[in-house]
Design a protein around this motif. Structure first.
Motif, PDB file in Angstrom:
ATOM      1  N   SER A  11      21.528  16.232 -20.071  1.00  0.00           N
ATOM      2  CA  SER A  11      22.937  16.259 -21.022  1.00  0.00           C
ATOM      3  C   SER A  11      24.188  15.749 -20.364  1.00  0.00           C
ATOM      4  CB  SER A  11      23.272  17.695 -21.352  1.00  0.00           C
ATOM      5  OG  SER A  11      23.924  18.315 -20.362  1.00  0.00           O
ATOM      6  N   ALA A  12      23.895  14.887 -19.147  1.00  0.00           N
ATOM      7  CA  ALA A  12      25.150  14.330 -18.442  1.00  0.00           C
ATOM      8  C   ALA A  12      24.420  13.474 -17.449  1.00  0.00           C
ATOM      9  CB  ALA A  12      25.850  15.373 -17.840  1.00  0.00           C
ATOM     10  N   TRP A  13      25.157  12.302 -17.111  1.00  0.00           N
ATOM     11  CA  TRP A  13      24.805  11.243 -16.306  1.00  0.00           C
ATOM     12  C   TRP A  13      25.910  10.356 -15.717  1.00  0.00           C
ATOM     13  CZ3 TRP A  13      23.278  11.519 -21.317  1.00  0.00           C
ATOM     14  CH2 TRP A  13      23.525  10.648 -22.153  1.00  0.00           C
ATOM     15  N   THR A  14      27.325  11.093 -15.827  1.00  0.00           N
ATOM     16  CA  THR A  14      28.281  10.255 -15.539  1.00  0.00           C
ATOM     17  C   THR A  14      28.332   9.462 -14.260  1.00  0.00           C
ATOM     18  OG1 THR A  14      29.562  12.167 -16.703  1.00  0.00           O
ATOM     19  CG2 THR A  14      31.017  10.147 -15.623  1.00  0.00           C
ATOM     20  N   PHE A  15      28.157   8.024 -14.261  1.00  0.00           N
ATOM     21  CA  PHE A  15      27.908   7.219 -13.117  1.00  0.00           C
ATOM     22  C   PHE A  15      28.950   7.383 -11.898  1.00  0.00           C
ATOM     23  CE2 PHE A  15      24.569   5.871 -15.642  1.00  0.00           C
ATOM     24  CZ  PHE A  15      23.675   5.262 -15.018  1.00  0.00           C
ATOM     25  N   PRO A  16      30.150   7.428 -12.126  1.00  0.00           N
ATOM     26  CA  PRO A  16      31.018   7.473 -11.068  1.00  0.00           C
ATOM     27  C   PRO A  16      30.860   9.029 -10.383  1.00  0.00           C
ATOM     28  CG  PRO A  16      32.265   7.630 -12.996  1.00  0.00           C
ATOM     29  CD  PRO A  16      31.061   7.048 -13.273  1.00  0.00           C
ATOM     30  N   LEU A  17      30.557  10.162 -11.201  1.00  0.00           N
ATOM     31  CA  LEU A  17      30.252  11.335 -10.341  1.00  0.00           C
ATOM     32  C   LEU A  17      29.214  11.298  -9.696  1.00  0.00           C
ATOM     33  CD1 LEU A  17      31.512  13.445 -13.479  1.00  0.00           C
ATOM     34  CD2 LEU A  17      32.704  12.783 -11.717  1.00  0.00           C
ATOM     35  N   GLU A  61      10.971  14.053 -36.655  1.00  0.00           N
ATOM     36  CA  GLU A  61      12.154  14.847 -36.967  1.00  0.00           C
ATOM     37  C   GLU A  61      11.736  16.533 -36.011  1.00  0.00           C
ATOM     38  OE1 GLU A  61      14.970  13.286 -40.170  1.00  0.00           O
ATOM     39  OE2 GLU A  61      13.412  14.735 -40.954  1.00  0.00           O
ATOM     40  N   GLU A  62      11.028  16.315 -35.175  1.00  0.00           N
ATOM     41  CA  GLU A  62      10.673  17.596 -34.358  1.00  0.00           C
ATOM     42  C   GLU A  62      10.693  17.205 -32.791  1.00  0.00           C
ATOM     43  OE1 GLU A  62       7.733  20.626 -35.721  1.00  0.00           O
ATOM     44  OE2 GLU A  62       7.662  19.265 -37.714  1.00  0.00           O
ATOM     45  N   ASN A  63      10.753  18.077 -31.890  1.00  0.00           N
ATOM     46  CA  ASN A  63      10.515  17.976 -30.726  1.00  0.00           C
ATOM     47  C   ASN A  63      11.303  17.263 -29.657  1.00  0.00           C
ATOM     48  OD1 ASN A  63       8.546  19.971 -31.465  1.00  0.00           O
ATOM     49  ND2 ASN A  63       6.702  18.540 -30.776  1.00  0.00           N
ATOM     50  N   PHE A  64      11.506  15.904 -30.185  1.00  0.00           N
ATOM     51  CA  PHE A  64      11.939  15.100 -29.522  1.00  0.00           C
ATOM     52  C   PHE A  64      13.390  14.670 -29.972  1.00  0.00           C
ATOM     53  CE2 PHE A  64       7.467  14.434 -29.180  1.00  0.00           C
ATOM     54  CZ  PHE A  64       7.257  14.166 -27.832  1.00  0.00           C
ATOM     55  N   ASP A  65      14.357  14.165 -28.850  1.00  0.00           N
ATOM     56  CA  ASP A  65      15.745  13.741 -29.444  1.00  0.00           C
ATOM     57  C   ASP A  65      15.965  12.209 -29.012  1.00  0.00           C
ATOM     58  OD1 ASP A  65      16.608  13.588 -26.771  1.00  0.00           O
ATOM     59  OD2 ASP A  65      16.970  15.642 -27.030  1.00  0.00           O
ATOM     60  N   ASP A  66      17.279  11.899 -29.509  1.00  0.00           N
ATOM     61  CA  ASP A  66      17.658  10.438 -29.183  1.00  0.00           C
ATOM     62  C   ASP A  66      19.181  10.701 -28.350  1.00  0.00           C
ATOM     63  OD1 ASP A  66      16.103   8.366 -29.802  1.00  0.00           O
ATOM     64  OD2 ASP A  66      16.430   8.368 -31.691  1.00  0.00           O
ATOM     65  N   PHE A  67      19.023  11.526 -27.144  1.00  0.00           N
ATOM     66  CA  PHE A  67      20.221  11.819 -26.516  1.00  0.00           C
ATOM     67  C   PHE A  67      20.576  11.089 -25.290  1.00  0.00           C
ATOM     68  CE2 PHE A  67      23.577  14.241 -24.276  1.00  0.00           C
ATOM     69  CZ  PHE A  67      24.447  14.169 -25.084  1.00  0.00           C
ATOM     70  N   TYR A  68      19.733  11.243 -24.382  1.00  0.00           N
ATOM     71  CA  TYR A  68      19.853  10.659 -22.910  1.00  0.00           C
ATOM     72  C   TYR A  68      19.532   8.931 -23.253  1.00  0.00           C
ATOM     73  CZ  TYR A  68      18.871   9.090 -18.369  1.00  0.00           C
ATOM     74  OH  TYR A  68      18.862   8.458 -17.125  1.00  0.00           O
ATOM     75  N   TYR A  69      20.646   8.436 -22.715  1.00  0.00           N
ATOM     76  CA  TYR A  69      20.408   6.850 -22.928  1.00  0.00           C
ATOM     77  C   TYR A  69      19.633   6.107 -21.969  1.00  0.00           C
ATOM     78  CZ  TYR A  69      23.767   6.519 -26.711  1.00  0.00           C
ATOM     79  OH  TYR A  69      24.571   7.050 -27.925  1.00  0.00           O
ATOM     80  N   GLY A  70      18.827   6.928 -20.940  1.00  0.00           N
ATOM     81  CA  GLY A  70      18.165   6.465 -20.081  1.00  0.00           C
ATOM     82  C   GLY A  70      16.617   6.287 -20.380  1.00  0.00           C
ATOM     83  N   LEU A  80      28.527   0.784 -24.449  1.00  0.00           N
ATOM     84  CA  LEU A  80      27.574   0.934 -23.009  1.00  0.00           C
ATOM     85  C   LEU A  80      28.520   1.517 -22.133  1.00  0.00           C
ATOM     86  CD1 LEU A  80      24.830   0.961 -21.758  1.00  0.00           C
ATOM     87  CD2 LEU A  80      25.004  -1.199 -21.373  1.00  0.00           C
ATOM     88  N   ILE A  81      29.695   0.861 -21.816  1.00  0.00           N
ATOM     89  CA  ILE A  81      30.552   1.458 -20.707  1.00  0.00           C
ATOM     90  C   ILE A  81      31.083   2.779 -21.155  1.00  0.00           C
ATOM     91  CG2 ILE A  81      32.883   1.156 -19.948  1.00  0.00           C
ATOM     92  CD1 ILE A  81      32.616  -2.089 -20.357  1.00  0.00           C
ATOM     93  N   ASP A  82      31.323   3.087 -22.205  1.00  0.00           N
ATOM     94  CA  ASP A  82      31.719   4.619 -22.514  1.00  0.00           C
ATOM     95  C   ASP A  82      30.488   5.473 -22.433  1.00  0.00           C
ATOM     96  OD1 ASP A  82      34.074   3.454 -23.727  1.00  0.00           O
ATOM     97  OD2 ASP A  82      33.472   3.509 -25.682  1.00  0.00           O
ATOM     98  N   ALA A  83      29.179   5.121 -22.866  1.00  0.00           N
ATOM     99  CA  ALA A  83      28.111   5.919 -22.540  1.00  0.00           C
ATOM    100  C   ALA A  83      27.933   6.193 -20.959  1.00  0.00           C
ATOM    101  CB  ALA A  83      26.787   5.360 -22.763  1.00  0.00           C
ATOM    102  N   MET A  84      28.190   5.158 -20.275  1.00  0.00           N
ATOM    103  CA  MET A  84      28.048   5.295 -18.662  1.00  0.00           C
ATOM    104  C   MET A  84      29.297   6.177 -18.018  1.00  0.00           C
ATOM    105  SD  MET A  84      26.278   1.742 -17.790  1.00  0.00           S
ATOM    106  CE  MET A  84      25.922   1.931 -16.167  1.00  0.00           C
ATOM    107  N   PHE A  85      30.327   6.181 -18.421  1.00  0.00           N
ATOM    108  CA  PHE A  85      31.468   6.586 -17.775  1.00  0.00           C
ATOM    109  C   PHE A  85      31.990   7.914 -18.154  1.00  0.00           C
ATOM    110  CE2 PHE A  85      31.455   2.575 -15.944  1.00  0.00           C
ATOM    111  CZ  PHE A  85      32.103   2.671 -14.650  1.00  0.00           C
TER     112      PHE A  85
END
Length: 834
Positions: free
Chosen positions: A467-473, A299-308, A447-452
């Motif tokens: 903090s962002a990776w919106t694929f069509p952008l 519960e320190e240093n690392f996170d679970d945010f970017y799905y890549g 997964l579609i929601d996460a990518m778009f």
């Protein structure tokens, strides 16, 4: 006296560390081991931890195990850029092996059908090691894990294998592992030296962390651009494992980390139960580490945010991803804040975590199976609410970009369709053949929601990664959400790129619009063959067709090929690059005629890329990969160490990734530019360009004053001022050559730095400029956003006979930011017109 004692301890520890560590140090001793199963030493010819395992030996041992054990089957799923195999071992009981296809089918069926009873099914655990090649304790622990599961004869292990299917990926990054093992082994002394100043612990550039093209492999689980990723993502979706573990290393002075990470930095789309189960699994790790006396934290240093990332990608796919981070010896033995850290010690910790994962999986089997079952059941409920709605994306001028996004979706098991007919949404045209549509009512809707998704509000302001990776952008595509599924056409079963063509034979000229993604590759082939080509600086119309800025003209006359051979050559160019080449039988147009001086002659780029000490390897690798793999453009990698001894007159373009050069290299590059060369600089290289007067850059100065921030909070405060990776909108002057090939006047730019260039007073010198409210997706602090507003990410200036081009932002981010690749290609091909 104290100093003498310390030296004595170090010497004793050093001598002990050099003693060959046999299997008893690592393996549980409450069992016997099948003598017919080869030990690692019997195959690789050294004890585990005595040397760093090379990938070829690792492969050899895994095949030896598979040949000797009825608990193991082995699969070669493809190869890396350096042609190393990508192995996967399936380890389970012999009875399960005999029915493995049925087990997998039932496992997948349980994610599709709410009525399936999964209480008697095995749990599936994917265990992956050393995705960063120089975090090698993982792959070395894989030797032990595979041997233990194949040879241990205790009832506990047999029960474990009856109830578990283990998918063991012994090396997620074979090329990097091999590179690092070579370094560590060739610099190892007979008398192991823990001095961190020793060469053994300081890899040569670019180090073993990355793959062949210097990519961080642990950022590609979602974009899936690299062969290693494609293999493991295919395996993931084939099995949908319940747990996936990702074994890493961190700084030498650290202990051992296991998830969950920082609670406030978990992506909101991840179910809360996922983190609760992760914490329960963590109790098993804690118990195991307590038993062997190894320090750890959570519960320190690392996170679970970017799905890549490997530890987070599973969380949006109904699995539980777990990150392990072991303090690294970075060689065979090294001093640390926690005492002398040996390579065998790091391997034992990784092996211990691998076993505690399997113990947790078996113990919690029904709960975790039920979690995945409910995840997809709930996802189906959410998807049903979206019935009749879909996402459409495309580019009426560029089929290739849309195709490559569709390719990613297909790899992620997302169902895609062609559109039924051309249609428009909010003024954007979606053309059949250039567009795809994704119904929201499908299994992987989360997964579609996460990518778009576009997200600009967050619980926390710190991020381990982007903090962002919106694929069509990222692809700079037109897209629209919540369009009607009445526009859905045929389901795509076998995705293929759009065919290229030439409209006919001409004795006058051929025209290629610059919009398609692969036009730079085509132009390079044309120029490389010795043909003449020109670029249109203005728009025009010919025979009812509008031609945009950047249209390429290939005259038929005065070429090195006859008209017939030129036609055949261009036919192949069109087909290979999936582009349209139009016939022009007259030079008379509406607008600039084909003989106008507004068609400027182009020359073949002769490109050098600066690499080596002082250069950020990630940025250099992304450029190398783009030119070499995507566009088949020859590029010379110039090492900064030997720059002064090289003849730079061979090149007309040099690319300087993020970094800087020493004084002698700087002087040589500057002379080359002044004599007519074009220098393209990226990111932190702009500071170097400005300091050494290649180009004058007026940066906005940032001042952050902390108010009511405690000493304890200072780190978080500073971290909140970092742009870890977000997406911003900029306005384009489409008449400027840097923007040729873009049909819209807005572009989405990825940014992960705080370099803000002030705009020029002359508006025409600001062909790309951030809008007043530029944030599209991701996190940025209010002061940084204010500074970014109306600043510019691009500048260019003459320097005597040459030219300097400056980009603040990465146009090639992680190989999936297709939408800005053409900015670099424009800088290369149209350098003389900027």
């Amino acid at each position: 006296m104290r100093l003498i004692f310390l030296i004595l301890v170090i010497v004793i520890t050093n001598v002990t560390a050099q003693t060959k560590t046999d299997l008893n140090y690592y393996l549980p001793q409450n069992t016997t081991y099948n003598q017919n199963i080869p030990t690692p030493e019997s195959v690789i010819r050294h004890h585990v931890g005595e040397w760093h395992i090379t990938h070829d030996k690792l492969v050899h041992y895994m095949y030896a195990l598979a040949n000797a054990s009825d608990r193991i089957t082995i699969e070669d799923r493809g190869h890396t850029f350096e042609d190393r195999p990508l192995l996967l071992l399936t380890i389970t009981s012999p009875e399960n092996q005999a029915n493995i296809d049925t087990i997998r089918d039932k496992h997948i069926t349980a994610t599709n059908n709410s009525t399936v009873n999964n209480s008697n099914m095995p749990i599936v655990v994917y265990q992956g090691f050393s995705i960063h090649g120089n975090e090698a304790s993982g792959s070395n622990a894989a030797l032990l894990l595979a041997y233990y599961l194949a040879a241990a004869e205790s009832s506990e292990v047999k029960n474990l294998l009856n109830n578990t299917v283990v998918l063991l990926d012994p090396s997620l990054n074979p090329d990097g592992l091999q590179r690092f093992a070579y370094w560590a082994n060739t610099n190892k002394s007979k008398n192991l030296n823990p001095d961190p100043n020793d060469r053994e612990y300081r890899e040569a550039w670019p180090g073993g962390r990355t793959n062949h093209y210097w990519f961080d492999m642990n950022r590609d689980w979602l974009p899936v651009q690299l062969p290693e990723s494609r293999a493991r993502i295919a395996s993931f979706h084939k099995w949908l494992p319940n747990i996936l573990t990702d074994h890493h290393e961190m700084g030498t002075n650290s202990t051992f980390f296991f998830q969950p990470g920082i609670p406030s930095r978990t992506h909101p789309l991840t179910p809360k139960l996922n983190q609760k189960l992760t914490k329960r699994i963590g109790d098993f790790h804690a118990k195991a580490f307590d038993k062997i006396g190894s320090l750890y934290y959570t519960e320190e240093n690392f996170d679970d945010f970017y799905y890549g990332k490997g530890s987070t990608f599973p969380d949006i796919n109904g699995s539980i991803g777990i990150l392990f981070e072991q303090g690294s010896s970075r060689g065979h033995i090294q001093e640390s804040d926690n005492g002398i850290l040996t390579f065998p010690f790091t391997i034992r910790n990784q092996f211990t975590a691998a076993l505690s994962t399997l113990e947790a999986a078996e113990t919690m089997r029904e709960d975790i199976l039920q979690y995945q079952h409910d995840f997809y059941k709930n996802a189906r409920t959410e998807a049903a609410k979206q019935n009749g709605k879909a996402i459409v994306f495309g580019d009426e001028k560029d089929a290739a970009k849309a195709y490559h996004l569709a390719e990613i979706l297909e790899r992620q098991n997302i169902t895609i369709h062609n559109i039924k007919n051309d249609f428009s949404v909010n003024g954007k045209q979606f053309k059949k053949g250039n567009s795809f549509i994704v119904p929201k009512n499908q299994k992987n809707t989360r997964l579609i929601d996460a990518m778009f998704e576009k997200r600009t509000k967050f619980q926390d302001s710190l991020f381990y990664d982007v903090s962002a990776w919106t694929f069509p952008l990222a692809f700079n595509l037109d897209y629209a959400e919540n369009v009607s599924t009445s526009n859905v056409g045929d389901k795509i079963e076998n995705l293929k790129p759009k065919s290229g063509h030439i409209t006919g034979k001409s004795n006058y000229a051929y025209l290629i619009e610059w919009h398609e993604y692969y036009t730079p590759k085509a132009l390079n082939q044309i120029l490389s063959s010795g043909l003449r080509a020109k670029v249109a600086m203005k728009q025009f119309n010919l025979n009812g067709t509008d031609y945009d800025y950047g249209t390429i003209l290939i005259p038929v006359q005065n070429q090195n090929k006859s008209s017939d051979k030129l036609y055949d050559f261009l036919q192949n160019i069109a087909k290979e690059n999936h582009i349209a080449i139009n016939t022009a039988n007259t030079g008379l147009t509406q607008g600039i005629d084909l003989g106008s001086s507004q068609f400027r002659a182009l020359t073949l780029p002769k490109i050098a890329l600066l690499v080596g000490d002082g250069i950020r390897s990630y940025d250099a690798g992304e450029i190398w990969h783009l030119l070499d793999q995507r566009y088949d453009i020859l590029v010379t990698k110039l090492d900064t160490k030997s720059l002064n001894r090289k003849d730079l007159s061979r090149y007309n373009t040099i690319i300087m990734p993020s970094g800087s050069l020493a004084a002698d290299g700087t002087k040589k590059i500057k002379t080359w530019v002044e004599n007519g060369g074009t220098l393209i600089g990226y990111r932190s290289a702009l500071n170097w360009l400005n300091k050494n007067e290649f180009i004058k850059i007026d940066f906005k100065k940032m001042e952050h004053t902390a108010e009511d921030i405690s000493f304890e909070q200072r780190s978080d405060y500073r971290g909140a001022q970092v742009i870890g990776g977000a997406i911003f909108e900029a306005k384009q002057d489409r008449s400027h050559p840097i923007n040729f090939g873009y049909k819209n006047d807005k572009i989405s730019l990825f940014r992960n730095n705080t370099m803000f260039m002030k705009a020029d007073k002359q508006s025409y010198n600001n062909p790309i400029r951030y809008t007043k409210n530029p944030l599209l997706s991701g996190y940025i602090s209010k002061p940084n956003l204010d500074s970014l507003s109306l600043s510019v990410p691009f500048k260019t200036k003459k320097l005597k006979a040459g030219r300097v081009i400056a980009f603040t932002d990465n146009t090639n981010f992680r190989a999936f930011w297709y939408g800005t690749n053409k900015l670099l290609m424009n800088a290369i091909f149209f350098r003389e017109e900027l």
